[in-house]
Design a protein around this motif. Structure first.
Motif, PDB file in Angstrom:
ATOM      1  N   ASP A 192       0.812  -1.225   0.000  1.00  0.00           N
ATOM      2  CA  ASP A 192       0.000   0.000   0.000  1.00  0.00           C
ATOM      3  C   ASP A 192       0.844   1.273   0.000  1.00  0.00           C
TER       4      ASP A 192
ATOM      5  N   THR B 236      -0.819   4.924   0.014  1.00  0.00           N
ATOM      6  CA  THR B 236      -1.132   5.587   1.286  1.00  0.00           C
ATOM      7  C   THR B 236       0.086   6.329   1.820  1.00  0.00           C
TER       8      THR B 236
ATOM      9  N   ALA C  21      -1.081  -3.106   3.932  1.00  0.00           N
ATOM     10  CA  ALA C  21      -2.472  -3.471   4.201  1.00  0.00           C
ATOM     11  C   ALA C  21      -2.538  -4.769   4.998  1.00  0.00           C
TER      12      ALA C  21
ATOM     13  N   THR D 271       1.453   0.741   9.908  1.00  0.00           N
ATOM     14  CA  THR D 271       0.019   0.516  10.006  1.00  0.00           C
ATOM     15  C   THR D 271      -0.211  -0.657  10.960  1.00  0.00           C
TER      16      THR D 271
ATOM     17  N   CYS E  20      -1.694  -3.321  10.785  1.00  0.00           N
ATOM     18  CA  CYS E  20      -2.304  -4.277   9.864  1.00  0.00           C
ATOM     19  C   CYS E  20      -2.189  -5.697  10.409  1.00  0.00           C
TER      20      CYS E  20
ATOM     21  N   VAL F 154      -4.870   1.213   8.962  1.00  0.00           N
ATOM     22  CA  VAL F 154      -4.576   0.842   7.576  1.00  0.00           C
ATOM     23  C   VAL F 154      -5.285   1.797   6.615  1.00  0.00           C
ATOM     24  N   GLY F 155      -4.559   2.289   5.624  1.00  0.00           N
ATOM     25  CA  GLY F 155      -5.156   3.126   4.583  1.00  0.00           C
ATOM     26  C   GLY F 155      -5.455   4.550   4.996  1.00  0.00           C
TER      27      GLY F 155
END
Length: 368
Positions: free
Chosen positions: A213, A216, A281, A302, A304, A323-324
């Motif tokens: 990811d 992001t 992610a 993150t 995750c 996340v994100g």
């Protein structure tokens, strides 16, 4: 009784450039240092990490193509060499190893290792793999002598995914921190941003795939740039590079973002970065996060599934963000660049040392 000269094999389909392959190399070296014969068996000797195979480890190139070719070639290897244990990693190497053991008719113990959060990873694969992997894992993994997951959360996910009892899955952290890590981190870097040392560098490392990811991280960096001077460096190769470069251009960040591709020695970059950021992610147990921590670089990740919360002790030794969420990630990066720190207990890091993990694997293999 253990054989006088135990012989252990590690099996991968090929030697890709990811963290899972790197930790298998670390483990191979750790076992070899115990005076044990170690073969690194590859379905095909290909991949960016080929040059990193330790000198004490014997490379066995099966030279096979396709699942059936590797299955047949590995079964012949097992029948001829008869290692005490073979440890495999990732798909379809795990499934091939189990099948090869039964084809060979030998007594080699089969240990399969899951390096990812399988329920998430499988969503990003082809339709064929989405259909095949759940079936193969559910029916073949129970035939292995042992199953290893690289984090406690990955083990729970694997149990839920397969229906296997959690107690049948062993959690062993990745062998990451070696004595050579600090030495390698002191190597010179020719990139002018690291030479000048006049602007803080945010570092991301990983394959340029959806799992990591990086969009992001890039969007978070765009928000950081609106507040202060900084640069973003991303190390890694992958199919999404052109898309990521397009996003950088769309945001007007071309002068402050650098994609340096696959780097043989990423540790000097980690050691010199103002902060290391993992924007994934999902993960299994992200090796790069542990490496950056061990080098004393402030880390942000993150939260995750799975691994970062375990590595960072739920945020005690680094920052965890949703996340994100590029906005929260940007705020966290800014706080670190402004001098906020979290002291890491050296005792905490010992569980990720190659020596510690090697002992756990040898206990699992029943090699004393």
């Amino acid at each position: 009784m253990v054989k006088k000269s135990p012989h252990i094999a590690l099996f991968l389909s090929y030697l890709g450039g990811g963290g899972a392959e790197r930790v298998m190399l670390n483990l191979a070296e750790g076992i070899a240092k115990q005076g044990i014969q170690v073969d690194l068996v590859l379905g095909r000797a290909w991949g960016p990490h080929l040059g990193k195979i330790p000198s004490q480890v014997k490379l066995v190139d099966l030279g096979a193509r396709g699942i059936l070719g590797k299955l047949w070639s590995l079964s012949r290897y097992l029948k001829k060499k008869k290692p005490l244990v073979i440890l495999s990693g990732m798909h379809y190497a795990n499934e091939i190893a189990i099948g090869a053991k039964f084809l060979s008719g030998g007594s080699t113990k089969i240990v399969v290792s899951e390096h990812n959060t399988i329920s998430r990873a499988i969503q990003q694969t082809s339709q064929t793999r989405k259909l095949l992997i759940p079936i193969l894992v559910k029916y073949l993994y129970p035939l292995a002598d042992s199953i290893v997951a690289v984090s406690q959360e990955a083990a729970k996910d694997l149990a839920q995914f397969t229906g296997l009892p959690l107690e049948h899955i062993c959690s062993i952290y990745n062998p990451v921190i070696s004595s050579e890590l600090q030495t390698k981190s002191q190597a010179a870097i020719e990139h002018p941003w690291f030479v000048a040392d006049d602007c803080p560098i945010i570092l991301g490392v990983g394959k340029l795939f959806p799992q990591k990811d990086f969009p992001t991280l890039i969007r978070a960096f765009d928000l950081v740039k609106k507040e202060r001077s900084a640069r973003l460096v991303i190390l890694g190769w992958g199919s999404l590079r052109s898309q990521l470069e397009a996003l950088v251009e769309e945001l007007g960040l071309q002068e402050d973002v650098a994609f340096l591709g696959y780097v043989q020695n990423p540790y000097p970059y980690m050691a010199r970065a103002a902060t290391f950021v993992l924007s994934s992610a999902w993960e299994g147990l992200p090796t790069v996060l542990i490496e950056a921590m061990a080098l004393g670089t402030p880390v942000i990740s993150t939260d995750c599934p799975s691994g970062p919360a375990e590595i960072l002790d739920s945020g005690k030794y680094g920052w965890l963000t949703p996340v994100g969420d590029s906005e929260t990630l940007a705020k966290t990066i800014l706080s670190v660049l402004d001098g906020q720190t979290k002291k890491i207990d050296p005792v905490w890091l010992k569980q990720f040392e190659v020596e510690t993990t090697t002992k756990q694997y040898l206990q699992l293999f029943d090699v004393k």
